[in-house]
Design an enzyme around this catalytic site. Structure first.
Site, mmCIF file in Angstrom:
data_model
loop_
_atom_site.group_PDB
_atom_site.id
_atom_site.type_symbol
_atom_site.label_atom_id
_atom_site.label_comp_id
_atom_site.label_asym_id
_atom_site.label_seq_id
_atom_site.Cartn_x
_atom_site.Cartn_y
_atom_site.Cartn_z
ATOM 1 N N ARG A 58 4.524 -7.007 0.469
ATOM 2 C CA ARG A 58 4.304 -6.339 -0.833
ATOM 3 C C ARG A 58 5.601 -6.268 -1.646
ATOM 4 O O ARG A 58 5.859 -5.280 -2.347
ATOM 5 C CB ARG A 58 3.767 -4.919 -0.636
ATOM 6 N N SER A 104 -4.350 0.783 -1.459
ATOM 7 C CA SER A 104 -3.459 1.419 -0.481
ATOM 8 C C SER A 104 -2.378 2.186 -1.211
ATOM 9 O O SER A 104 -1.664 1.612 -2.033
ATOM 10 C CB SER A 104 -2.767 0.363 0.380
ATOM 11 N N GLU A 141 3.235 2.510 -1.670
ATOM 12 C CA GLU A 141 3.067 1.135 -2.102
ATOM 13 C C GLU A 141 2.848 1.131 -3.621
ATOM 14 O O GLU A 141 3.203 0.197 -4.318
ATOM 15 C CB GLU A 141 1.848 0.528 -1.388
HETATM 16 N N1 EPU Z 1 -7.288 2.822 10.655
HETATM 17 C C1 EPU Z 1 -7.491 4.099 11.116
HETATM 18 N N2 EPU Z 1 -8.371 4.886 10.456
HETATM 19 C C2 EPU Z 1 -9.090 4.439 9.384
HETATM 20 C C3 EPU Z 1 -8.885 3.121 8.917
HETATM 21 C C4 EPU Z 1 -7.972 2.331 9.566
HETATM 22 O O1 EPU Z 1 -6.884 4.535 12.090
HETATM 23 O O2 EPU Z 1 -9.860 5.207 8.855
HETATM 24 C C5 EPU Z 1 -6.344 1.958 11.393
HETATM 25 C C6 EPU Z 1 -7.081 1.103 12.400
HETATM 26 O O3 EPU Z 1 -6.306 0.994 13.550
HETATM 27 C C7 EPU Z 1 -7.174 -0.242 11.705
HETATM 28 C C8 EPU Z 1 -5.844 -0.248 10.978
HETATM 29 O O4 EPU Z 1 -5.654 1.096 10.514
HETATM 30 O O5 EPU Z 1 -7.271 -1.279 12.616
HETATM 31 C C9 EPU Z 1 -5.758 -1.201 9.842
HETATM 32 O O6 EPU Z 1 -6.757 -0.875 8.874
HETATM 33 P P1 EPU Z 1 -7.229 -1.935 7.798
HETATM 34 O O7 EPU Z 1 -7.642 -3.163 8.471
HETATM 35 O O8 EPU Z 1 -8.202 -1.288 6.878
HETATM 36 O O9 EPU Z 1 -5.903 -2.330 7.038
HETATM 37 P P2 EPU Z 1 -4.651 -1.507 6.526
HETATM 38 O O10 EPU Z 1 -3.448 -1.932 7.298
HETATM 39 O O11 EPU Z 1 -4.933 -0.052 6.512
HETATM 40 C C10 EPU Z 1 -3.920 -3.359 4.846
HETATM 41 C C11 EPU Z 1 -3.596 -3.489 3.387
HETATM 42 C C12 EPU Z 1 -4.856 -3.510 2.554
HETATM 43 C C13 EPU Z 1 -5.709 -4.691 3.015
HETATM 44 C C14 EPU Z 1 -6.010 -4.520 4.508
HETATM 45 C C15 EPU Z 1 -6.766 -5.685 5.097
HETATM 46 C C16 EPU Z 1 -1.414 -2.415 3.174
HETATM 47 C C17 EPU Z 1 -0.642 -1.280 2.619
HETATM 48 N N3 EPU Z 1 -2.730 -2.386 2.983
HETATM 49 O O12 EPU Z 1 -4.515 -2.075 5.019
HETATM 50 O O13 EPU Z 1 -4.477 -3.728 1.212
HETATM 51 O O14 EPU Z 1 -6.911 -4.762 2.280
HETATM 52 O O15 EPU Z 1 -4.755 -4.417 5.239
HETATM 53 O O16 EPU Z 1 -5.912 -6.758 5.301
HETATM 54 O O17 EPU Z 1 -0.833 -3.327 3.743
HETATM 55 C C18 EPU Z 1 -3.972 -2.702 -0.859
HETATM 56 O O18 EPU Z 1 -2.851 -3.197 -0.747
HETATM 57 O O19 EPU Z 1 -4.298 -1.992 -1.849
HETATM 58 C C19 EPU Z 1 -4.947 -2.913 0.198
HETATM 59 C C20 EPU Z 1 -6.127 -2.343 0.186
#
Ligand code: EPU
Length: 349
Positions: free
Chosen positions: A163, A237, A345
């Site tokens: 990012r 995010s 972010e």
């Molecule tokens: N998780 C929890 N609780 C929840 C949801 C998620 O504990 O309610 C944990 C789980 O372990 C899950 C992990 O968080 O496996 C990752 O969750 P998710 O796959 O939803 O991805 P994220 O790391 O939370 C990132 C990006 C998102 C992108 C997703 C999918 C960042 C800051 N965010 O989120 O990007 O859509 O991966 O690749 O890196 C954005 O930038 O606006 C955005 C939505």
């Protein structure tokens, strides 16, 4: 054409739907029009925005907001299976994803349904489900407001990180106005299905793998987890996923085993730090959920119930102060429980 408005309400220009205003708003729909603007004479400060989908306006903006409505998408060549596509900075990024999928071109499908525009995608290096903008960007074209010249940067010169890019660095912020971006797509199948739920969704229907199929799967996954900005204000995010040392990760694991139970696992991904040292990325969503914030409301702001990494304008009436107050509470909780500092972010303006 250039459209200039005074004392403009910015509610429709930021997906958080903060009801703030700017003194001057200028939109241009061609690169020639951008060139005709007098940057020296513009009311300062000047801020160029995209769809406002990664911004929190913290107050009225007492300067000039610029917005690009440069909206062309053009195939410009490429060798073999590669297809080079030039897109104007004001193109809605998801429209580009749809355009590519409609032509059977691989590349941006995993980035489907991310709010925002092409110019900002190259600044922010947007990413989702194993793909980042930098993976498909070839060249970024910009107007340099300091030298008054058009410049272009090969993807290797853009300083891309998680990012992050050189366009966000202190020396470059506000200097370059991205006019268009050349992407490299491919006619050859190149699915990125490392993210379990994507693979499962794509394989469920038993249909041949196409960019359109992956796009459809990604779109429905995003819809099931993330708030639709058309229905509830947010900027996706709110925090970055923190990258910590292996020692720190072990401390978090030890704390979780004591407070939650001996069998608990802490989700994490191994990554390498800027000096090549092994580091660990921990999902901020997990840390925030463990601190009890998932779905919790504070005034008109809330931590989204399905994905705690997202702060939402729950009632549509949240003031910037309410979002910031909730952000602070979440950061304090995660810091005091796990000793990890979350960084936003979302850009605060
Ligand atoms: N998780 C929890 N609780 C929840 C949801 C998620 O504990 O309610 C944990 C789980 O372990 C899950 C992990 O968080 O496996 C990752 O969750 P998710 O796959 O939803 O991805 P994220 O790391 O939370 C990132 C990006 C998102 C992108 C997703 C999918 C960042 C800051 N965010 O989120 O990007 O859509 O991966 O690749 O890196 C954005 O930038 O606006 C955005 C939505």
């Amino acid at each position: 054409m250039i459209t200039k408005t005074y004392s403009r309400d910015l509610s429709a220009c930021n997906t958080f739907r903060m009801k703030v205003s700017c003194r001057i708003f200028i939109e241009y729909d061609s690169i020639v029009d951008l060139l005709s603007l007098d940057f020296e004479d513009m009311l300062q400060p000047v801020k160029h925005i995209g769809a406002g989908s990664n911004i929190l306006f913290t107050r009225d903006f007492n300067g000039t907001i610029l917005h690009s409505a440069v909206r062309f998408i053009e195939e410009i060549g490429g060798e073999g299976d590669e297809v080079l596509v030039s897109a104007g900075s004001g193109v809605v990024f998801d429209d580009l994803c749809e355009w590519a999928a409609g032509r059977g071109l691989w590349g941006p499908e995993n980035l489907s349904h991310i709010p925002g525009e092409v110019g900002a995608s190259a600044v922010q290096n947007i990413g989702a489900y194993g793909v980042e903008a930098k993976d498909i960007i070839r060249t970024v074209y910009a107007y340099d407001t300091v030298s008054g010249e058009f410049v272009h940067f090969d993807v290797s010169e853009c300083g891309y990180g998680y990012r992050d890019s050189m366009f966000k660095s202190p020396g470059c912020q506000g200097r370059y106005i991205i006019t268009h971006v050349v992407f490299a797509f491919s006619r050859k199948a190149a699915p990125v299905l490392g993210y379990g739920p994507v693979k499962a969704a794509v394989e469920a229907g038993g249909q041949p793998l196409t960019p359109a199929l992956v796009r459809e799967a990604i779109t429905s996954i995003r819809k099931s987890k993330l708030p639709e900005v058309s229905e509830m204000g947010s900027a996706g995010s709110f925090f970055k996923n923190p990258v910590v040392s292996v020692d720190k990760y072990n401390e978090v694991l030890a704390e979780a085993r004591t407070s939650i139970g001996p069998d608990v696992t802490v989700p994490h991904y191994e990554v390498s730090g800027s000096d090549g040292a092994p580091m660990v990325k921990i999902p901020a969503a997990w840390l925030i959920e463990q601190c009890g914030w998932k779905g919790r409301r504070s005034g008109n702001a809330a931590v989204y119930e399905k994905q705690p990494l997202v702060i939402v304008n729950a009632t549509g009436r949240a003031l910037p102060e309410e979002i910031i107050a909730l952000e602070d509470k979440v950061r304090v909780s995660v810091r005091s429980r796990f000793g990890i500092e979350l960084s936003p972010e979302v850009e605060h303006i």
